[in-house]
Design an enzyme around this catalytic site. Structure first.
Site, PDB file in Angstrom:
ATOM      1  N   THR A 235      74.063  66.701 116.402  1.00  7.11           N
ATOM      2  CA  THR A 235      75.273  65.935 116.626  1.00  7.11           C
ATOM      3  C   THR A 235      76.409  66.913 116.878  1.00  7.11           C
ATOM      4  OG1 THR A 235      76.662  64.157 115.753  1.00  7.11           O
ATOM      5  CG2 THR A 235      75.987  65.849 114.210  1.00  7.11           C
TER       6      THR A 235
ATOM      7  N   GLY B 223      74.140  67.898 111.263  1.00  3.07           N
ATOM      8  CA  GLY B 223      72.808  68.173 110.765  1.00  3.07           C
ATOM      9  C   GLY B 223      72.028  66.943 110.372  1.00  3.07           C
TER      10      GLY B 223
END
Length: 524
Positions: free
Chosen positions: A348, A429
């Site tokens: 992300t 993460g």
């Protein structure tokens, strides 16, 4: 103060405005918006959209976003849900009947309607100053002209390009191979999409030719999307959830995001004297891992679309944390929580911006797994997220796949308040994010670390039965964790990536950026 004999990053200090994110071009674009009269919302949107060409494995206009933000002169923290929904025709029963036990990770089945563009347009109109056309101008330029692939982005490309399918291969590969560091990546089709959004607002994306390209491309692969699924997409204002840890208060986005998991994890950790432990020692790592297992198990049971999450108060109650903390054995690792809902990932982007009026924005934006579903629209090359893999197919579960529902989401923006000090921050993460938020807060609170030091510090994460321990830990700690029953490994890729800005009461802004990514903090 850090030891200047050793490798590391100094914090970035400024007074007028600051951005911290995972690519320097996006950080610079955000700062440019501040300098030309925009506010922190303008800057965050401009930088976030640009990250879609800088880090296409991580994010893009086919994805979702969540946001926390403040307004000038107010201590109130606002939340906005920019996540999309499953198409109306989606149904877990269909997938179960076809022999699926989980939602597949790739192809058309895990695709949900992109929600980020609606959120960006709404916020540009209601909170920003400059207008969506101005905010998209830097991204349009870079999507058209191209961006040289940065080192971490090249590493992600090489690792995960096998997920890219069909027409997406011509858009995201070079002669069938992943792009290498320094190669120019362009996406002129998406530049055209951004031009239409700049001219028409959200309708340039969710209706007309762009929407038709997305719907037709998905349905040719077996999807069941309609024009109504796209036209009906709208973001929602929400109310943050929060928890106390020491003298600090952590604010998180509510469900369908997993922010409450970070709150629960800190509530569990508060029952242990972490400050008396070595921050890089076995005992802290073990207790943190056990707290994560328990918090993630609660997440898997309770968190879903906001309209289907019924036990949030129980999840955040002090007595729940106390009972879970009592289950932790200091001498023995417990089995991992089953991943009942979302499929683990680690991809992300995150951006945080603070302006001269001290508006703060904490924004996270993702296509879920690397290169999302691996499927792109045929004409414009819009890469679709695979957020539907965040649903479960378990019948009767709050997070069961159904048409019109939002899946449980891993991406979570955060803010941390300590008296008059506010820290917008995020930890990329995927599944690691609640653990990463808890560790960042603990590093600051229990060990007195500065934000950059807290971000730089080695990480570990008990990830679906495997205790991943970065190389910054000693071999002795790894062995001791194994002796406690953890299945220890050194991860191939560093765990997560974080960004933060501290707004000090004296007016100084302190930026911190994770060396695990390609980005930086910059201010003026």
């Amino acid at each position: 103060m850090r030891d200047f004999h050793l490798p590391g990053r100094s914090p970035v200090l400024a007074t007028n405005g600051m951005c911290a994110t995972s690519h320097p071009l996006a950080a610079q674009a955000a700062l440019d918006m501040l300098k030309c009269g925009g506010n922190a919302m303008d800057a965050a949107i401009a930088g976030a959209v640009l990250l879609g060409i800088c880090e296409p494995a991580m994010t893009g206009i086919g994805g979702d976003c969540f946001m926390l933000y403040t307004r000038p002169g107010s201590d109130d923290i606002h939340a906005l849900n920019g996540s999309g929904r499953a198409p109306a025709a989606a149904d877990a029963a269909k997938l179960r009947a076809a022999g699926h036990s989980t939602v597949p990770l790739g192809g058309v089945l895990p695709v949900t309607v992109p929600g980020a563009i609606d959120a960006f347009c709404h916020l540009a109109d209601t909170v920003g100053k400059l207008g969506i056309d101005t905010l998209l101008a830097p991204a349009i330029e870079y999507f058209e002209a191209g961006v040289p692939v940065a080192p971490r982005a090249a590493s992600d490309w090489a690792r995960d390009f096998g997920a890219i399918q069909g027409s997406a291969r011509s858009a995201y590969l070079s002669n069938g191979a992943p792009l290498r560091q320094g190669q120019l990546f362009r996406s002129p089709g998406q530049a055209e999409v951004l031009r239409r959004i700049a001219a028409q607002g959200r309708d340039g994306f969710y209706t007309g030719e762009v929407a038709e390209d997305m719907i037709d491309s998905l349905n040719r692969l077996g999807g069941e999307f309609t024009a109504e699924d796209f036209a009906a997409t709208r973001c929602d204002a929400t109310e943050p959830v929060h928890s106390r840890y020491g003298d600090r208060t952590l604010f998180e986005h509510p469900p369908n995001g997993q922010g409450a998991t970070a709150c629960l994890m800190l509530n569990i950790l508060s029952h242990f004297d972490l400050a008396a432990m070595d921050p890089l020692g076995t005992q802290r790592a073990h207790i943190e891992a056990e707290a994560a297992k328990l918090a993630y198990d609660a997440r898997n049971r309770f968190i879903a679309d906001a309209g289907h999450t019924t036990r949030l108060d129980h999840m955040l109650a002090p007595e729940t944390a106390a009972k879970l903390a009592a289950l932790i054995d200091l001498k023995q690792a417990m089995p991992a929580a089953a991943p009942l809902t979302e499929s683990v990932h680690k991809d992300t982007i995150y951006i945080t911006v603070v302006d001269r009026d001290r508006m703060a924005v904490s924004l996270i934006y993702s296509i879920f797994h690397s290169f999302g579903s691996g499927v792109a629209s045929d004409k414009f090359g819009i890469l679709f997220q695979n957020r539907g893999a965040g649903f479960t197919l378990e019948e009767g579960h709050p997070n069961e796949l159904k048409g019109g529902k939002r899946p449980m989401h891993t991406i979570i923006p955060a803010m941390l308040r300590d008296g008059e000090t506010l820290i917008p921050f995020g930890v990329m993460g995927g599944a690691y994010q609640p653990n990463g938020h808890a560790r960042f807060v603990s590093n600051l609170t229990d060990y007195g670390m500065a934000p950059q030091q807290a971000i730089d510090a080695p990480r570990c994460f008990s990830d679906t039965g495997e205790m991943k321990v970065e190389r910054g830990y000693s071999d002795a700690v790894r062995q001791e964790l194994a002796d406690l029953g953890h299945r220890v490994s050194i991860p191939d890729t560093a765990i997560g990536g974080a960004q933060a800005i501290t707004i000090h009461p004296d007016g100084v802004l302190e930026g911190a950026s994770d060396p695990r990514k390609d980005g930086c903090a910059i201010g003026y």
